[in-house]
Design an enzyme around this catalytic site. Structure first.
Site, short mmCIF file in Angstrom:
data_model
loop_
_atom_site.label_atom_id
_atom_site.label_comp_id
_atom_site.label_asym_id
_atom_site.label_seq_id
_atom_site.Cartn_x
_atom_site.Cartn_y
_atom_site.Cartn_z
N HIS A 79 -28.41 -30.95 89.84
CA HIS A 79 -28.61 -32.19 90.59
C HIS A 79 -28.37 -33.37 89.66
CE1 HIS A 79 -30.40 -35.38 92.94
NE2 HIS A 79 -30.28 -34.58 93.99
N GLU A 101 -22.22 -33.92 96.17
CA GLU A 101 -23.08 -35.10 96.31
C GLU A 101 -22.56 -36.21 95.41
OE1 GLU A 101 -27.59 -34.52 97.50
OE2 GLU A 101 -27.28 -34.20 95.38
#
Ligand code: PGA
Length: 259
Positions: A98, A172
């Site tokens: 992430h 993302e």
């Protein structure tokens, strides 16, 4: 039509909720009439909340994952959490790479790759996040950034370590996370095709097809349908829009997964 295949919904609660709030939302989702033939939901609560949340989710179709793990499975690593510890608590998934981990906790390519290895070795499924920064987006090198992150994460991951859906790639864009901005449908289509092509190059078409690609970054009830309808991505990873029951409900409704 957005429900031609089973959708994936990753719910990333980051460090946002108290235990009481997390329990309340979990109970609420558990009691919703969700058609689980249409969706796979994976909740990523705080590591501290995994156990109490997993007890609520016993005997449900909702999966639970950890937001992070250490790259060594066991030993003298003060403050870290090992793969077998989270598996013991009922986790089936782990979120890796992430951008918040890469940025604030300086997790480099090598770190992410080592975590991929230990997670797959332990039998955990991996949700691997990749995406370009604001600067990379501005200077139009998103493609290069995404390929670099992808290739490095898969370093020495052998074909036989990959099973159907054991790895999910989340595209993302960093500039889209928590900002209210989303990428254009054209860019999502383009980058997901680059991811797919890179996986084919690294392995083959059959293996690439076993690795679903989803999208994340400011997904909400207003944009989710269009993104799912107009691109070929298989689901979404969502933060902010899952912190409130009503907003979460609206999101599920727009995903067309309520009975
Ligand atoms: P967001 O977070 O939906 O709040 O942008 C997504 C994520 O970081 O996974």
């Amino acid at each position: 039509m957005i429900n031609q295949h089973k959708l994936i919904l990753g719910v990333n609660w980051k460090m946002s909720l108290t235990l009481k709030q997390a329990q309340e939302i979990t109970l609420y989702i558990k009691n919703l009439p969700i058609d689980y033939s249409k969706i796979e939901i994976i909740l990523y609560p705080s590591i501290l909340h995994i156990y109490p949340i997993s007890t609520i989710l016993e005997d449900t179709n909702i999966k639970i994952g950890a937001q992070n793990i250490h790259y060594v499975d066991q030993g003298a690593y003060t403050g870290e959490t090992g793969v077998y510890m989270i598996k013991e608590l009922g986790c089936s998934h782990v979120l890796l790479g992430h951008s918040e981990r890469r940025h604030y906790f300086l997790e480099d390519y090598n770190f992410v790759n080592q975590k991929m290895h230990i997670a797959l070795k332990s039998g955990l499924n991996v949700m691997l996040c990749i995406g370009e920064s604001t600067e990379e987006h501005r200077t139009q090198i998103s493609e290069m950034a995404v390929i670099d992150q992808l290739v490095s994460a898969f370093q020495n991951i052998k074909r036989n370590m990959i099973k159907e859906n054991s790895i999910i790639i989340t595209y993302e864009p960093i500039w889209a996370i928590g900002t209210g901005k989303t990428n254009s449908v054209e860019d999502i289509l383009y980058i997901s095709s680059i991811i797919q092509k890179t996986l084919v190059k690294l392995y083959n078409t059959k293996i690439a097809n076993q690795i679903p690609i989803i999208y994340g970054g400011s997904i909400n009830a207003k944009n989710v349908y269009t993104i799912l309808e107009k691109t070929n991505i298989k689901g979404v990873l969502v933060g902010k829009s899952t912190l409130d029951k009503n907003i979460f409900f609206a999101l599920l409704k727009k995903m067309n997964v309520l009975q």
